[in-house]
Write a protein that holds these residues in place. Sequence first.
Motif, PDB file in Angstrom:
ATOM      1  N   GLY A  12      96.744  14.872 -64.966  1.00 35.56           N
ATOM      2  CA  GLY A  12      97.279  15.721 -63.701  1.00 35.56           C
ATOM      3  C   GLY A  12      96.597  17.232 -63.411  1.00 35.56           C
ATOM      4  N   SER A  15      95.819  19.631 -59.999  1.00 35.15           N
ATOM      5  CA  SER A  15      96.760  20.425 -59.210  1.00 35.15           C
ATOM      6  C   SER A  15      97.409  21.312 -60.095  1.00 35.15           C
ATOM      7  N   ILE A  17      99.904  23.118 -62.556  1.00 33.99           N
ATOM      8  CA  ILE A  17      99.938  23.538 -63.999  1.00 33.99           C
ATOM      9  C   ILE A  17      98.443  23.007 -64.468  1.00 33.99           C
ATOM     10  N   ASP A  36      92.918  12.641 -63.637  1.00 34.48           N
ATOM     11  CA  ASP A  36      93.916  12.602 -62.702  1.00 34.48           C
ATOM     12  C   ASP A  36      93.758  11.179 -61.623  1.00 34.48           C
ATOM     13  N   ALA A  61      92.390   8.209 -63.803  1.00 35.99           N
ATOM     14  CA  ALA A  61      93.320   7.474 -64.579  1.00 35.99           C
ATOM     15  C   ALA A  61      94.649   7.848 -64.090  1.00 35.99           C
ATOM     16  N   ASP A  62      95.363   6.525 -63.827  1.00 34.95           N
ATOM     17  CA  ASP A  62      96.677   6.764 -63.577  1.00 34.95           C
ATOM     18  C   ASP A  62      97.480   6.487 -64.997  1.00 34.95           C
ATOM     19  N   VAL A  63      98.060   7.445 -65.335  1.00 36.52           N
ATOM     20  CA  VAL A  63      98.683   7.640 -66.824  1.00 36.52           C
ATOM     21  C   VAL A  63      99.616   6.693 -67.013  1.00 36.52           C
ATOM     22  N   ASN A  89     100.085  16.249 -69.023  1.00 38.32           N
ATOM     23  CA  ASN A  89     100.771  17.119 -68.181  1.00 38.32           C
ATOM     24  C   ASN A  89     101.357  16.429 -66.851  1.00 38.32           C
ATOM     25  N   THR A 141     104.088  17.909 -71.268  1.00 38.05           N
ATOM     26  CA  THR A 141     104.923  18.479 -70.287  1.00 38.05           C
ATOM     27  C   THR A 141     106.400  18.007 -70.118  1.00 38.05           C
ATOM     28  N   TYR A 157     114.159  12.078 -62.803  1.00 39.84           N
ATOM     29  CA  TYR A 157     113.138  13.243 -63.499  1.00 39.84           C
ATOM     30  C   TYR A 157     113.686  13.734 -64.542  1.00 39.84           C
ATOM     31  N   LYS A 161     112.180  13.630 -68.493  1.00 38.95           N
ATOM     32  CA  LYS A 161     111.982  14.797 -69.168  1.00 38.95           C
ATOM     33  C   LYS A 161     112.753  14.803 -70.612  1.00 38.95           C
ATOM     34  N   VAL A 190     108.178  26.096 -61.108  1.00 40.67           N
ATOM     35  CA  VAL A 190     106.924  26.834 -60.781  1.00 40.67           C
ATOM     36  C   VAL A 190     106.457  26.381 -59.465  1.00 40.67           C
ATOM     37  N   THR A 192     104.428  24.990 -57.425  1.00 44.20           N
ATOM     38  CA  THR A 192     103.114  24.121 -57.214  1.00 44.20           C
ATOM     39  C   THR A 192     103.565  23.191 -56.068  1.00 44.20           C
ATOM     40  N   LEU A 195     106.713  21.080 -56.422  1.00 44.34           N
ATOM     41  CA  LEU A 195     107.975  21.644 -55.799  1.00 44.34           C
ATOM     42  C   LEU A 195     107.848  21.887 -54.058  1.00 44.34           C
TER      43      LEU A 195
HETATM   44  P1  NAD Z   1     101.538  18.999 -59.180  1.00 44.88           P
HETATM   45  O1  NAD Z   1     102.002  18.043 -58.341  1.00 44.88           O
HETATM   46  O2  NAD Z   1     100.903  20.101 -58.631  1.00 44.88           O
HETATM   47  O3  NAD Z   1     100.397  18.301 -60.176  1.00 44.88           O
HETATM   48  C1  NAD Z   1     100.456  17.109 -60.728  1.00 44.88           C
HETATM   49  C2  NAD Z   1      99.028  16.171 -60.702  1.00 44.88           C
HETATM   50  O4  NAD Z   1      99.461  15.068 -61.230  1.00 44.88           O
HETATM   51  C3  NAD Z   1      98.552  15.976 -59.019  1.00 44.88           C
HETATM   52  O5  NAD Z   1      97.279  16.497 -59.329  1.00 44.88           O
HETATM   53  C4  NAD Z   1      98.843  14.442 -59.133  1.00 44.88           C
HETATM   54  O6  NAD Z   1      97.675  13.779 -58.581  1.00 44.88           O
HETATM   55  C5  NAD Z   1      98.678  14.332 -60.581  1.00 44.88           C
HETATM   56  N1  NAD Z   1      99.291  12.884 -60.913  1.00 44.88           N
HETATM   57  C6  NAD Z   1     100.475  12.423 -60.441  1.00 44.88           C
HETATM   58  N2  NAD Z   1     100.757  11.233 -60.894  1.00 44.88           N
HETATM   59  C7  NAD Z   1      99.766  10.841 -61.670  1.00 44.88           C
HETATM   60  C8  NAD Z   1      99.522   9.519 -62.316  1.00 44.88           C
HETATM   61  N3  NAD Z   1     100.042   8.569 -62.502  1.00 44.88           N
HETATM   62  N4  NAD Z   1      98.495   9.855 -63.217  1.00 44.88           N
HETATM   63  C9  NAD Z   1      97.459  10.523 -63.114  1.00 44.88           C
HETATM   64  N5  NAD Z   1      97.756  11.876 -62.407  1.00 44.88           N
HETATM   65  C10 NAD Z   1      98.891  11.802 -61.961  1.00 44.88           C
HETATM   66  O7  NAD Z   1     102.583  19.235 -60.332  1.00 44.88           O
HETATM   67  P2  NAD Z   1     102.953  20.326 -61.243  1.00 44.88           P
HETATM   68  O8  NAD Z   1     103.950  21.063 -60.801  1.00 44.88           O
HETATM   69  O9  NAD Z   1     101.693  21.126 -61.720  1.00 44.88           O
HETATM   70  O10 NAD Z   1     103.425  19.672 -62.311  1.00 44.88           O
HETATM   71  C11 NAD Z   1     102.824  19.309 -63.775  1.00 44.88           C
HETATM   72  C12 NAD Z   1     103.940  18.895 -64.684  1.00 44.88           C
HETATM   73  O11 NAD Z   1     104.701  20.031 -65.015  1.00 44.88           O
HETATM   74  C13 NAD Z   1     104.735  17.547 -64.479  1.00 44.88           C
HETATM   75  O12 NAD Z   1     104.702  17.035 -65.602  1.00 44.88           O
HETATM   76  C14 NAD Z   1     105.766  18.211 -64.019  1.00 44.88           C
HETATM   77  O13 NAD Z   1     106.992  17.418 -64.105  1.00 44.88           O
HETATM   78  C15 NAD Z   1     106.039  19.357 -64.992  1.00 44.88           C
HETATM   79  N6  NAD Z   1     106.767  20.551 -64.627  1.00 44.88           N
HETATM   80  C16 NAD Z   1     106.688  21.160 -63.392  1.00 44.88           C
HETATM   81  C17 NAD Z   1     107.619  21.925 -62.763  1.00 44.88           C
HETATM   82  C18 NAD Z   1     107.440  22.767 -61.452  1.00 44.88           C
HETATM   83  O14 NAD Z   1     108.405  23.360 -61.028  1.00 44.88           O
HETATM   84  N7  NAD Z   1     106.282  22.510 -60.700  1.00 44.88           N
HETATM   85  C19 NAD Z   1     108.624  22.454 -63.576  1.00 44.88           C
HETATM   86  C20 NAD Z   1     108.672  21.931 -64.835  1.00 44.88           C
HETATM   87  C21 NAD Z   1     107.851  21.088 -65.226  1.00 44.88           C
END
Ligand code: NAD
Length: 257
Positions: A12, A15, A17, A36, A61-63, A89, A141, A157, A161, A190, A192, A195
């Motif tokens: 991930g 984008s 984090i 990603d 990769a699709d995780v 992540n 994460t 969700y 987690k 966060v 990003t 959200l």
């Molecule tokens: P984001 O949407 O900005 O980035 C996520 C990235 O993961 C994207 O680039 C997306 O293309 C990629 N992705 C999605 N599905 C995928 C898959 N199947 N295989 C590979 N890549 C994939 O999100 P973020 O806010 O940076 O979140 C990152 C992590 O942090 C996530 O696990 C999210 O749940 C967690 N998190 C986010 C928040 C928040 O408020 N943003 C809070 C707590 C935890």
Amino acid sequence: MRLKDKVALITGAGSGIGRESALLFAREGARVVVVDVDDEAGQETVRLIRENGGEATFVHADVSRAEDVRNMIAQAESMYGRLDILFNNAGIFHPKDGSVLETEEEVWDRVIDVNLKGVFLGCKYGIPALLRAGGGVIINTASFVALMGAAVSQIAYTASKGGVLALTREIAVEFARQNIRANALCPGPVETPLLAELLSDPARRQRRLVHIPMGRFARAEEIAHAALFLASDESSYVNGAAFIVDGGITAAYITPE
Ligand code: NAD
């Protein structure tokens, strides 16, 4: 440099984090495998790293797909010879994920597949690579919602987690004597793209903001700095932790007015 000569794989990383962590880890000397499902976004992260003089490669990769995950680990080892840091992540937030009463089974399945099975697969195929390198670090994460319930539910969700947190603890214990540390990173909300839609609605934004003692959401780079600590040797005795980076949300009963 805090990650000099380390090889780090971040899922991930196109984008939010993941991207901020990739940029930061590279600045600290790591060679970064940017993973990603979004090729353009992942390649842009690599471009940004190289522009700053860092070293990185993109792997699609699709995780949630075992074949993709096996391949991303193999690519990391074949490109850089080893894997030291595995940062699982990637995660999604489904717009139709809501109350347990309304959430469709397909929504549940997709969220669990990416957020929980994705971490399971990352560990399943990544740990043998870490062992081949003589040990290493896993960061998974999770989220503060693994620890707290909300009246505005996102049931799949939250469950995903909670699963990440439990899975990480078990891995931390099982592999502790093989020089692997595993920790669950638990960010608060966060700003990003994940959200963006939710937080663009002033009412939904405010509903969350009142519960944050610091009175603001996190920035992705603030979470990346916590990930850097967990990835580096500075956290050499931190293992199996729910590493909370939430501006005080989980500490709060009543927040300041
Ligand atoms: P984001 O949407 O900005 O980035 C996520 C990235 O993961 C994207 O680039 C997306 O293309 C990629 N992705 C999605 N599905 C995928 C898959 N199947 N295989 C590979 N890549 C994939 O999100 P973020 O806010 O940076 O979140 C990152 C992590 O942090 C996530 O696990 C999210 O749940 C967690 N998190 C986010 C928040 C928040 O408020 N943003 C809070 C707590 C935890």
